[in-house]
Design a protein around this motif. Sequence first.
Motif, PDB file in Angstrom:
ATOM      1  N   HIS A  61       7.982  31.650  31.052  1.00 50.60           N
ATOM      2  CA  HIS A  61       8.629  30.795  30.091  1.00 50.60           C
ATOM      3  C   HIS A  61       9.801  29.988  30.883  1.00 50.60           C
ATOM      4  O   HIS A  61      10.022  28.761  30.363  1.00 50.60           O
ATOM      5  CB  HIS A  61       9.608  31.812  29.203  1.00 50.60           C
ATOM      6  CG  HIS A  61       8.602  32.484  28.097  1.00 50.60           C
ATOM      7  ND1 HIS A  61       8.372  31.923  27.051  1.00 50.60           N
ATOM      8  CD2 HIS A  61       7.943  33.678  28.347  1.00 50.60           C
ATOM      9  CE1 HIS A  61       7.524  32.883  26.337  1.00 50.60           C
ATOM     10  NE2 HIS A  61       7.288  33.927  26.987  1.00 50.60           N
ATOM     11  N   SER A  62      10.050  30.254  31.885  1.00 53.74           N
ATOM     12  CA  SER A  62      11.191  29.541  32.850  1.00 53.74           C
ATOM     13  C   SER A  62      10.445  28.430  33.334  1.00 53.74           C
ATOM     14  O   SER A  62      11.070  27.237  33.605  1.00 53.74           O
ATOM     15  CB  SER A  62      11.671  30.379  33.684  1.00 53.74           C
ATOM     16  OG  SER A  62      12.471  31.435  33.594  1.00 53.74           O
ATOM     17  N   VAL A  63       9.131  28.441  33.729  1.00 55.22           N
ATOM     18  CA  VAL A  63       8.545  27.182  34.347  1.00 55.22           C
ATOM     19  C   VAL A  63       8.234  26.074  33.307  1.00 55.22           C
ATOM     20  O   VAL A  63       8.628  25.028  33.428  1.00 55.22           O
ATOM     21  CB  VAL A  63       6.982  27.843  34.781  1.00 55.22           C
ATOM     22  CG1 VAL A  63       6.256  26.458  34.983  1.00 55.22           C
ATOM     23  CG2 VAL A  63       6.975  28.366  35.882  1.00 55.22           C
ATOM     24  N   VAL A  81      18.976  26.820  31.358  1.00 48.48           N
ATOM     25  CA  VAL A  81      19.590  27.154  32.432  1.00 48.48           C
ATOM     26  C   VAL A  81      18.217  26.371  33.325  1.00 48.48           C
ATOM     27  O   VAL A  81      18.608  25.679  34.378  1.00 48.48           O
ATOM     28  CB  VAL A  81      19.733  28.384  32.818  1.00 48.48           C
ATOM     29  CG1 VAL A  81      20.186  28.407  34.432  1.00 48.48           C
ATOM     30  CG2 VAL A  81      21.061  28.798  32.431  1.00 48.48           C
ATOM     31  N   PRO A  82      17.031  27.004  33.260  1.00 46.12           N
ATOM     32  CA  PRO A  82      15.844  26.293  34.157  1.00 46.12           C
ATOM     33  C   PRO A  82      15.834  24.574  34.101  1.00 46.12           C
ATOM     34  O   PRO A  82      15.817  24.114  35.075  1.00 46.12           O
ATOM     35  CB  PRO A  82      14.652  26.818  33.539  1.00 46.12           C
ATOM     36  CG  PRO A  82      15.146  28.162  33.217  1.00 46.12           C
ATOM     37  CD  PRO A  82      16.264  27.856  32.346  1.00 46.12           C
ATOM     38  N   GLY A  83      15.971  23.986  32.605  1.00 44.56           N
ATOM     39  CA  GLY A  83      16.214  22.579  32.859  1.00 44.56           C
ATOM     40  C   GLY A  83      17.274  22.084  33.252  1.00 44.56           C
ATOM     41  O   GLY A  83      17.135  20.982  33.975  1.00 44.56           O
ATOM     42  N   ARG A  84      18.427  22.751  33.429  1.00 44.07           N
ATOM     43  CA  ARG A  84      19.639  22.223  34.252  1.00 44.07           C
ATOM     44  C   ARG A  84      19.394  22.476  35.553  1.00 44.07           C
ATOM     45  O   ARG A  84      19.925  21.521  36.390  1.00 44.07           O
ATOM     46  CB  ARG A  84      20.871  23.230  33.556  1.00 44.07           C
ATOM     47  CG  ARG A  84      22.119  22.562  34.115  1.00 44.07           C
ATOM     48  CD  ARG A  84      23.140  22.954  33.219  1.00 44.07           C
ATOM     49  NE  ARG A  84      24.357  22.118  33.637  1.00 44.07           N
ATOM     50  CZ  ARG A  84      25.329  22.626  34.159  1.00 44.07           C
ATOM     51  NH1 ARG A  84      25.348  23.831  34.731  1.00 44.07           N
ATOM     52  NH2 ARG A  84      26.745  21.859  34.439  1.00 44.07           N
ATOM     53  N   MET A  85      18.616  23.272  35.960  1.00 48.26           N
ATOM     54  CA  MET A  85      18.399  23.296  37.447  1.00 48.26           C
ATOM     55  C   MET A  85      17.666  22.025  38.009  1.00 48.26           C
ATOM     56  O   MET A  85      17.891  21.605  38.973  1.00 48.26           O
ATOM     57  CB  MET A  85      17.688  24.677  37.673  1.00 48.26           C
ATOM     58  CG  MET A  85      18.230  25.950  37.683  1.00 48.26           C
ATOM     59  SD  MET A  85      17.300  27.289  38.049  1.00 48.26           S
ATOM     60  CE  MET A  85      18.131  28.741  37.884  1.00 48.26           C
ATOM     61  N   ARG A  86      16.339  21.835  36.979  1.00 46.55           N
ATOM     62  CA  ARG A  86      16.121  20.731  37.283  1.00 46.55           C
ATOM     63  C   ARG A  86      16.844  19.368  37.224  1.00 46.55           C
ATOM     64  O   ARG A  86      16.606  18.537  38.204  1.00 46.55           O
ATOM     65  CB  ARG A  86      14.835  20.276  36.284  1.00 46.55           C
ATOM     66  CG  ARG A  86      14.036  19.137  36.462  1.00 46.55           C
ATOM     67  CD  ARG A  86      12.758  18.999  35.610  1.00 46.55           C
ATOM     68  NE  ARG A  86      12.078  17.767  35.589  1.00 46.55           N
ATOM     69  CZ  ARG A  86      10.971  17.263  34.875  1.00 46.55           C
ATOM     70  NH1 ARG A  86      10.584  18.211  34.260  1.00 46.55           N
ATOM     71  NH2 ARG A  86      10.557  16.172  35.058  1.00 46.55           N
ATOM     72  N   ALA A 134      13.919  26.744  41.959  1.00 45.34           N
ATOM     73  CA  ALA A 134      14.335  27.252  40.333  1.00 45.34           C
ATOM     74  C   ALA A 134      13.655  28.496  40.071  1.00 45.34           C
ATOM     75  O   ALA A 134      14.416  29.453  39.755  1.00 45.34           O
ATOM     76  CB  ALA A 134      14.061  26.066  39.208  1.00 45.34           C
ATOM     77  N   MET A 135      12.340  28.593  40.508  1.00 45.68           N
ATOM     78  CA  MET A 135      11.963  29.914  40.067  1.00 45.68           C
ATOM     79  C   MET A 135      12.111  30.997  40.969  1.00 45.68           C
ATOM     80  O   MET A 135      12.140  32.085  40.849  1.00 45.68           O
ATOM     81  CB  MET A 135      10.361  29.609  40.198  1.00 45.68           C
ATOM     82  CG  MET A 135       9.575  28.762  39.066  1.00 45.68           C
ATOM     83  SD  MET A 135      10.359  29.242  37.292  1.00 45.68           S
ATOM     84  CE  MET A 135      11.572  27.840  36.979  1.00 45.68           C
TER      85      MET A 135
END
Length: 386
Positions: free
Chosen positions: A196-198, A209-214, A223-224
């Motif tokens: 889901h994080s990918v 948060v993963p989107g914000r990491m990008r 990120a992963m």
Amino acid sequence: MTTTPHATAMLWEERVMRAAHPVAYRALKAAKKPVLRVPGLGVLVTNATLLRGVLMDTEHFSKKGPGASSELWTPILGPSLLLNMDGADHMTLRRKLGPLFSPSYVDALAAASLTDAVASLGERLRAGEAVDVVAEVRRCASLMIGQLVGVPVEMLDDDLFARVSAITGFVKLSKPRFTPAQVEIARAVLGELTAHSVVAYREGGTDTVPGRMRELGLTEDEAMGAVGAFVMVGTETLVSYIPRLVAVLVDSGWFPQLAADPSLVEPAIAEGLRVTTPSPVMLRSVVGAAAIGPVAVRTGERVILATFAANRALGPFDPSTNVASTMRQLWFGAGTHFCLGAPLAMAQIRLVTDALLSAGDVRIVSRTASRGVMIPSYSTLVVQKK
């Protein structure tokens, strides 16, 4: 012979540590010198000043190399990870991740994720219900991790926690790396968690948060890797610490004093971190000939930093004296490797601790120490309002 409250608290702490590491803990605790070469393990450091010196000296001591944390985590989480990096690459990744761990950001994130859960916890305790602190903290950790990494909370159930604990339970001081079979198991669990994080990362945007990491410039691998570290290590540390803090507060007689005097809560949290030290050791590899105190070390040697021993050496748990304030949070590391997630951990600790203290005073109904785990912990700690 009368047992003091502090002695009772530390007796249970001993049981928790020995249940987790029955052989290694005894060996580490038996060391009588501040620096000692232990055959089959490495160079053991138990003195706080010398330990901090090793952490600060990145020229001679590294997280990368034989016996260091890189040998454990790189095969599972990849090379782009703060847990296994050093030098310029480490500082670059740390700067990218920094905005995600500013106190203002994590305080708001923790409040948004946990307010309802901790309110319910406080209400049930005040109503006289017996609650398992371990289960409650695990629930809070699930909510927080789900928010952080874009994983649906329903995925973060007890079965998944058990599998994560089984993976970290593979870690032994005498075995500096996972076996190929263990790596395969760990990668399978991690794959479930990061799926889901990918998706969230690839969709981008700042609502996850993963989107914000990008948006902050992290690559997908970086990120992963961060997501995996949050779940594999950060969660267990919290699920270990808060129940142990509660047990120490109850056993030592400090719980009702903190409930009556909120000004003691911050010193008590710091003192709890000092005497429990959820991550009891840190590992480094010698990358250049040096000396730790009177002991010369050679390139390729493994250094075991016994943070639990260094922290405890300053005396018994006592929020009124707050000895921990002199330690500069050594339990979170030091220098360029000071734990980036410390503000997030503290935000969660404060919220859950305040909810527990709202009961006024509690007694421990039952407890069980976890066996064969990497992070010493209770598997259950049931408390009830007196």
